[in-house]
Design a protein around this motif. Structure first.
Motif, mmCIF file in Angstrom:
data_model
loop_
_atom_site.group_PDB
_atom_site.id
_atom_site.type_symbol
_atom_site.label_atom_id
_atom_site.label_comp_id
_atom_site.label_asym_id
_atom_site.label_seq_id
_atom_site.Cartn_x
_atom_site.Cartn_y
_atom_site.Cartn_z
ATOM 1 N N ALA A 67 0.847 -1.193 0.000
ATOM 2 C CA ALA A 67 0.000 0.000 0.000
ATOM 3 C C ALA A 67 0.883 1.244 0.000
ATOM 4 N N GLU A 68 0.556 2.193 -0.843
ATOM 5 C CA GLU A 68 1.247 3.477 -0.898
ATOM 6 C C GLU A 68 0.207 4.590 -0.818
ATOM 7 N N ALA A 69 0.655 5.806 -0.600
ATOM 8 C CA ALA A 69 -0.275 6.912 -0.398
ATOM 9 C C ALA A 69 -1.224 7.090 -1.575
ATOM 10 N N GLY A 70 -0.746 6.860 -2.780
ATOM 11 C CA GLY A 70 -1.585 7.048 -3.951
ATOM 12 C C GLY A 70 -2.347 5.817 -4.391
ATOM 13 N N ARG A 71 -2.120 4.703 -3.711
ATOM 14 C CA ARG A 71 -2.777 3.455 -4.104
ATOM 15 C C ARG A 71 -2.832 2.508 -2.910
ATOM 16 N N TYR A 72 -3.841 2.709 -2.095
ATOM 17 C CA TYR A 72 -3.973 1.875 -0.907
ATOM 18 C C TYR A 72 -5.376 1.298 -0.736
ATOM 19 N N ARG A 73 -6.368 1.839 -1.424
ATOM 20 C CA ARG A 73 -7.737 1.394 -1.200
ATOM 21 C C ARG A 73 -7.981 -0.033 -1.705
ATOM 22 N N TYR B 267 10.840 1.885 3.233
ATOM 23 C CA TYR B 267 11.576 1.801 1.967
ATOM 24 C C TYR B 267 13.075 1.697 2.258
ATOM 25 N N THR B 268 13.718 0.790 1.546
ATOM 26 C CA THR B 268 15.102 0.453 1.850
ATOM 27 C C THR B 268 15.966 0.476 0.607
ATOM 28 N N GLY B 269 17.005 1.290 0.633
ATOM 29 C CA GLY B 269 18.034 1.235 -0.390
ATOM 30 C C GLY B 269 19.178 0.361 0.095
ATOM 31 N N ALA B 270 20.158 0.182 -0.743
ATOM 32 C CA ALA B 270 21.326 -0.602 -0.344
ATOM 33 C C ALA B 270 22.235 0.222 0.553
ATOM 34 N N ILE C 9 -1.394 -5.815 6.008
ATOM 35 C CA ILE C 9 -0.975 -4.943 4.907
ATOM 36 C C ILE C 9 0.416 -4.384 5.163
ATOM 37 N N ILE C 10 1.222 -4.309 4.103
ATOM 38 C CA ILE C 10 2.474 -3.561 4.146
ATOM 39 C C ILE C 10 2.185 -2.136 3.681
ATOM 40 N N ALA C 11 2.501 -1.166 4.530
ATOM 41 C CA ALA C 11 2.297 0.245 4.204
ATOM 42 C C ALA C 11 3.652 0.873 3.936
ATOM 43 N N GLN C 12 3.910 1.207 2.672
ATOM 44 C CA GLN C 12 5.225 1.727 2.287
ATOM 45 C C GLN C 12 5.184 3.226 2.015
ATOM 46 N N SER C 13 6.180 3.918 2.558
ATOM 47 C CA SER C 13 6.318 5.354 2.313
ATOM 48 C C SER C 13 7.773 5.631 1.945
ATOM 49 N N PRO C 14 8.045 6.699 1.204
ATOM 50 C CA PRO C 14 9.389 6.953 0.674
ATOM 51 C C PRO C 14 10.343 7.613 1.674
#
Length: 317
Positions: free
Chosen positions: A163-169, A215-218, A182-187
Motif C-alpha cells: 500500500a502506498e499513499a496514492g494506491r492503498y484502497r 523503503y530500503t536502499g542498499a 498490509i504492508i504500508a510503504q512510504s518513501p
C-alpha cells in the motif's frame, strides 16, 4: 554472557503486534504463525521487554526475467517453479517466511489474473511457512490482483503488499475482506509513514493489521536515509505515538543491483552479493525491523547466525 543494563530513555510506549500466518488450530494450514512487534525497546541493545528475534523472509518470483541474474544462476531451474522454489526456502534455506513477488504483472497489458491465483495456491500448498505476497506493479489491475490473491489465501493470514499513499484502497479492500495484514510503504519519510497509517485506519484497517515499510536502499546507496527514518519511527512508537507503533519490514534487494555486485567477477559475485545483502539487512534489524526480506539463499543462514550471536551477547530475545 554480556548483559547490558536497562537504560532509561523515558520510553513509555510499546510497538503493536501483528499476527502473520494461521495454523490449523487457527483455521489455516501453516505450520507456524508469528506475532511480530510487541517490543518496548530497541533490538540487541537492552534487557527488559526486547523485541523478538528478527524474522527472515526469502523472496521468490513468478517471472524470473525481472529477477537478479545472480540469484537466477545460483538457484538454477528452481526459478521457473515458484512453488518448488518456496519449498526449498523452507526445507533447505531455513527461511522463516516466504515472500512471493508477482513479477509477471510487470508485463505490459498484463491481464491473466486467474494465473496469479493458481500461483498463490501452488505456493501455499508447497510450503507451510507464512506467506507474504507482493502484488501488482500496475495500479490499473491492483483491485483484481489483490482480491484474487486475498481470496486464494483466505484463512491463512497473509501479509499483502504494497500500500502506498496514492494506491492503498484496493489492497485495503482485499485485506479487510479476507482478514489479511498490509504492508504500508512510504518513501523514507516519517511524516508520510504516519499519514499513510492514518489513512489506512480511517478506512477501517485495524492497527494490528499494518506493517510499516519505510523503503530500503542498499547500504551506501541511500540506506543511511532509511536507517534514520526507521530509528525515528521506532523512537516515536516507544514514546507513545500509536500512529507509528507498528512492526517494520525491510527488503534490501537493491543490494543486488548496485555497481559493486553487478561488476564483480564470476568467482566473487555471489560472495559480494551476500555481503551487501547481509550487511544492509543486519543494519535494518538494528534500526528496528522485525522482518527482513532477502533473495540470495546464502544470506539466510548468515543472518540467522548473526541474530543468534547478537541476542546471546546482549541477553535479548
Amino acid at each position: 554472557m554480556l548483559v547490558i543494563p536497562d537504560l532509561n530513555f523515558g520510553w513509555t510506549g510499546t510497538v503493536g503486534e501483528v499476527v502473520l500466518g494461521a495454523t490449523r488450530s487457527d483455521g489455516g494450514t501453516r505450520s507456524r504463525s508469528y506475532r511480530i512487534g510487541g517490543g518496548a525497546t530497541l533490538p540487541f541493545m537492552e534487557t527488559g521487554k526486547a523485541p523478538s528475534q528478527p524474522l527472515i523472509a526469502f523472496e521468490v518470483c513468478d517471472d524470473p526475467r525481472y529477477w537478479s541474474p545472480i540469484v537466477n544462476d545460483f538457484c538454477g531451474d528452481l526459478i521457473h517453479d515458484p512453488a518448488a522454489w518456496a519449498k526449498m526456502a523452507e526445507t533447505a534455506y531455513g527461511a522463516d517466511l516466504v515472500r512471493l513477488c508477482l513479477t509477471s504483472t510487470k508485463q505490459r497489458e498484463f491481464s491473466d489474473i486467474s494465473a496469479l491465483g493458481k500461483t498463490t495456491e501452488a505456493v501455499l500448498a508447497a510450503t507451510t511457512l507464512p506467506l507474504i505476497i507482493e502484488g501488482s506493479n500496475e495500479p490499473k489491475i491492483d483491485s483484481d490482483v489483490f482480491l484474487k490473491c486475498g481470496e486464494t489465501g483466505q484463512g491463512e493470514r497473509l501479509l499483502l503488499g504494497t500500500a502506498e499513499a496514492g494506491r492503498y484502497r484496493s489492497i485495503a479492500a482485499a485485506a479487510l475482506a479476507y482478514n489479511h495484514a498490509i504492508i504500508a510503504q512510504s518513501p523514507i519519510d516519517i511524516n508520510l509513514a504516519k499519514q499513510l497509517n492514518i489513512l489506512l485506519k480511517e478506512i477501517g484497517v485495524p492497527r494490528d493489521h499494518i506493517v510499516i515499510d519505510p523503503y530500503t536502499g542498499a547500504l551506501g546507496y541511500g540506506f543511511e536515509y532509511s536507517y534514520s527514518a526507521m530509528e525515528r519511527i521506532r523512537f516515536s512508537a516507544l514514546k507513545g505515538d500509536t500512529d507509528l507503533a507498528m512492526p517494520m519490514i525491510c527488503a534490501p534487494s537493491d543490494s543486488l543491483t548496485i555497481k559493486e555486485v553487478r561488476e564483480a567477477g564470476p568467482d566473487t559475485r555471489d560472495a559480494m552479493a551476500v555481503e551487501w545483502e547481509f550487511t544492509t539487512s543486519l543494519a535494518a534489524t538494528v534500526a528496528g525491523a522485525e522482518i527482513v526480506c532477502v533473495r540470495h539463499p546464502s544470506s539466510v543462514k548468515r543472518l540467522k547466525t548473526a541474530f543468534a550471536g547478537l541476542a546471546a551477547r546482549t541477553g535479548g530475545a
